[in-house]
Design an enzyme around this catalytic site. Structure first.
Site, PDB file in Angstrom:
ATOM      1  CG  ASP A 201      -8.324   2.336  -2.543  1.00 55.96           C
ATOM      2  OD1 ASP A 201      -7.507   2.191  -1.617  1.00 55.96           O
ATOM      3  OD2 ASP A 201      -9.104   3.296  -2.620  1.00 55.96           O
TER       4      ASP A 201
ATOM      5  CG  ASP B  44      -7.793   8.826   1.347  1.00 54.71           C
ATOM      6  OD1 ASP B  44      -7.423   8.753   0.163  1.00 54.71           O
ATOM      7  OD2 ASP B  44      -8.449   7.936   1.917  1.00 54.71           O
TER       8      ASP B  44
HETATM    9  C1  GLA Z   1      -9.693   5.377  -0.558  1.00 53.77           C
HETATM   10  C2  GLA Z   1      -8.766   6.133  -1.489  1.00 53.77           C
HETATM   11  C3  GLA Z   1      -9.476   7.335  -2.031  1.00 53.77           C
HETATM   12  C4  GLA Z   1     -10.713   6.906  -2.763  1.00 53.77           C
HETATM   13  C5  GLA Z   1     -11.594   6.099  -1.846  1.00 53.77           C
HETATM   14  C6  GLA Z   1     -12.760   5.499  -2.591  1.00 53.77           C
HETATM   15  O1  GLA Z   1      -9.942   6.091   0.594  1.00 53.77           O
HETATM   16  O2  GLA Z   1      -7.601   6.501  -0.827  1.00 53.77           O
HETATM   17  O3  GLA Z   1      -8.633   8.058  -2.875  1.00 53.77           O
HETATM   18  O4  GLA Z   1     -10.355   6.165  -3.889  1.00 53.77           O
HETATM   19  O5  GLA Z   1     -10.891   5.038  -1.226  1.00 53.77           O
HETATM   20  O6  GLA Z   1     -13.571   4.731  -1.786  1.00 53.77           O
END
Ligand code: GLA
Length: 729
Positions: A478, A548
């Site tokens: 990420d 997300d």
């Molecule tokens: C990002 C990712 C999510 C999750 C969060 C965790 O927003 O896109 O899927 O993993 O971080 O902090």
């Protein structure tokens, strides 16, 4: 596929399956001009298209007024401050502080195969299935050489381009701007299609008029960004899937970029794409080279659909390297929306046990397992297991999950550092920052200065230790904030303008090390959802988390924009719980499953807590995934209707390459009162094959489905979906 050079007329011709790209050299002066890009030309010699005579502005018999000529000539790679006043392909400052540059033909080389781009992601090809043309241009005064590279691939209507610059002077030169490609065109009547967005609503289509001057997109956020995808297309017939000319340009790069079209005083166009010039200045010492990232150009004479399928095929066969690209990925369950930071091994094991019963194949532990990370305020950089949460350590948990019969995956955010972390206490200088300024925090975090080798090595060792400590088969990498306060203590003051690009090179280096050391690892990239969903990252990971926003209806739009240019096999898509955590919408579980089937497929919910009926439906959905994934992964993609455009319903289809099987997904987003059935035209099938519509007695020819359409009856209620499976008889 072929690349030729006509010695007599000094014309280069690049032929793909259905397109030609032609350039010519002006006799005597050596200017390299763009002559043509479009439908395949049968003539080998198109030199008559080369512009050599131009009238000057005021009445005169002089047909070669210098500035008038330079300001109109369709330069293949245009220069700066010598008479062409349009946007330039390159800008430099030489050792005398001068910015003049005029690059002219010096030599060329045509060969089978394609070279790798050092340190950068790029398409690849073998001597059998690809060919390359390299043209070297030079400016003797500035002491700069530019090698323009063009590669093509068997059976694909795409040309990939890049530029390598060399300082052949005896002094340091600064590169102030380097476009990877510019294309001059006479034609007009196009609209510019780009993909814009924001967090949780990535890749929305935008069609704009091209006005005089500059029409452009950009990211100066240190990543390709939620805001603009590094892609643009010049389209003649709007969103038509099968008519009109479409030229597209995509960047195989994940950092800052600028792209756009300049319309000149004469109505001619200059399209450009490259690393953004803002905050960029590269110190190129005598003898050094600079490799600019690659762009992918496609031309379709028959609408957007052809562009989409060309890009999908190109990325699947010549960009994504992971062994998983052609394999069914394990159906995963990710605990982010299930627990957020509030979990321990007992909770994860309970989810794993229930998931196993439902047919799910892998558990992914998301953010919150390390340091003291109980919210997003701390611990990035402290990649040590939090044993208060994972009692007995990581290996114990992973073994427990494996014993249940599930694979195990883990979340990491290696590029970041929390000011509240042990790592920051020890190395406050490791964060990107400008001395004397308090750096701007985003999600309470700062970005590690990965341009420094000691920082890269430290982080890589932590990743490696974690992966070696247990049977971890998947990593979600990420990146949850964009760059700001560009300053590095590791770079001298003349090199601070190199930080953003060096940062990207460092990320690429880390991911290269990771996939080399762990060839069986399934890597999924992610950036606050889909902020780094780009062709560059696909070189390292076969899939990327799309957004997300997991709401099925929002996902229709996001996945439509994403699949316009990226293969479905790359789109991370999960079924989540309702009301949806981002938009609060409640949709049927079936629809959520049908929509997630268009991507890698998985779950993002607490399977121990969802309604019984939903839980019971999971084995059916997993069954559909196994039944259809070969089509989704390897098939040809056809967009039938656009919810982004019609705001009412969505429809798309995947057809197997042999056209023996197809899957149509239809989603009625809003029900209308007193509705009528819809007849949706189904392109892409074999006209002469009779297809059976699974679950009915209907048998119908591909040609009929294309001409008359398939019947979609109105459904009761909003957010209803239908899968239609066509099987060749
Ligand atoms: C990002 C990712 C999510 C999750 C969060 C965790 O927003 O896109 O899927 O993993 O971080 O902090």
């Amino acid at each position: 596929m072929n690349i030729t050079f006509l010695e007599k007329d000094r014309v280069f011709k690049i032929d793909t399956e259905n397109t030609s790209y032609v350039m010519g050299i002006v006799d005597g002066e050596g200017f390299l001009g763009h002559l043509y890009y479009g439908d395949k030309l049968d003539d080998t010699d198109a030199s008559y298209l080369l512009k050599t005579i131009e009238p000057q502005y005021t009445p005169s018999t002089n047909m070669r007024d210098r500035s008038s000529f330079l300001d109109r000539f369709p330069f293949e790679y245009s220069s700066n401050n010598v008479g062409d006043y349009r946007k330039s392909s390159i800008e430099i400052t030489d050792s005398n502080g001068h910015t003049g540059l005029l690059l002219c033909y010096e030599s060329h080389n045509i060969f089978n195969g394609k070279k790798a781009l050092e340190g950068l992601p790029a398409t690849f090809g073998t001597e059998k299935d690809s060919m390359t043309l390299e043209i070297t241009l030079a400016d003797k005064v500035a002491g700069i050489k530019a090698v323009l590279s063009y590669s093509i691939f068997e059976g694909l209507d795409a040309i990939v381009r890049s530029v390598k610059l060399e300082n052949v002077s005896s002094d340091t030169v600064y590169l102030d701007k380097v476009m990877s490609a510019t294309v001059d065109m006479d034609q007009d009547g196009f609209k510019l299609l780009t993909l814009h967005g924001s967090w949780a609503r990535e890749r929305m289509m935008d069609f704009r008029e091209i006005g005089y001057g500059d029409t452009s997109i950009e990211s100066f956020r240190g990543e390709s960004s939620h805001q603009f995808q590094p892609f643009m297309a010049l389209v003649q017939n709007g969103d038509s899937q099968d008519t009109g000319k479409v030229y597209s340009v995509s960047f195989v790069y994940s950092g800052n970029f600028e792209a756009g079209v300049c319309k000149s005083q004469f109505g001619s166009l200059r399209a450009y794409m490259g690393i953004g010039a803002k905050n960029f200045r590269w110190k190129l010492k005598s003898g050094e080279t600079f490799q600019a990232p690659e762009v992918v150009m496609t031309y379709s004479g028959c609408g957007l659909g052809k562009m989409t399928r060309t890009l999908h095929d190109l990325y699947r066969t010549h960009l994504i390297r992971s062994k998983y690209k052609d394999l069914e990925r394990p159906v995963l369950i990710n605990n982010w929306e299930a627990t957020y930071f509030d979990f321990d091994s007992d909770k994860l094991l309970a989810i794993a046990r229930q998931a196993k019963e439902c047919g799910i194949e892998m558990l992914v532990m998301d953010d919150g397992w390390f340091g003291e990370r109980n919210d997003d305020n701390s611990s990035l950089g402290d990649w040590f297991v939090n044993e208060n949460k994972l009692k007995g350590g990581l290996k114990k948990l992973v073994d427990g999950v494996n014993d249940i019969g599930l694979k195990f995956g883990i979340w990491m955010e290696p590029e970041m550092i929390s000011p509240k972390s042990k790592l920051f206490d020890e190395h406050p200088d490791w964060a990107i920052q400008i001395s004397g300024r308090v750096p701007c925090r985003s999600r309470n975090q700062l970005v590690l200065d990965l341009t420094r080798k000691e920082v890269r090595d430290y982080i890589y060792d932590r990743i490696k230790d974690i992966l070696n400590s247990a049977n971890i088969e998947y990593v979600k990498w990420d990146m949850n904030r964009q760059l700001s306060d560009l300053g590095s203590l590791g770079l001298d003051k003349e090199s601070q303008g190199e930080l953003s690009h060096r940062y990207m090179l460092a990320v690429y280096e880390l991911q290269e090390r990771l996939v080399t050391d762990f060839p069986n690892l399934l890597l999924e990239n992610c950036s606050g959802g889909g902020a780094r969903f780009d062709a560059g990252m696909l070189y390292y990971s076969p899939q990327i988390w799309c957004s997300d926003d997991t709401d099925a209806i929002e996902r229709l739009k996001i996945q439509e924009g994403t699949s316009l240019i990226f293969p479905l096999s790359t789109m991370g898509a999960h079924v989540s719980d309702c009301p949806n955590h981002t938009v609060g919408r409640t949709t049927p579980f079936k629809t959520r499953g049908d929509v997630a089937l268009a991507g890698t497929f998985g779950y993002e919910l607490d399977v121990t807590k969802i309604p019984e009926a939903d839980r019971k439906d999971i084995p059916r959905q997993v069954g559909l995934y196994h039944k259809y994934n070969h089509l989704v992964r390897g098939g040809d993609y056809y967009r039938i209707a656009s919810y982004q455009r019609n705001h009412e319903y969505d429809a798309y289809m995947v057809v197997s390459k042999d056209k023996k099987e197809a899957l149509i997904t239809y989603v009625q987003v809003v029900a209308s009162p007193n509705g009528m059935r819809k007849l949706l035209r189904v392109p892409g099938l074999d006209a002469d094959i009779s297809y059976r519509i699974e679950g009915s007695d209907v048998r119908v020819l591909g040609s009929t489905l294309e001409k008359a359409g398939i019947v979609i009856n109105p459904k009761g209620g909003d957010y209803q979906s239908e899968l239609i499976h066509l099987i060749a008889e």
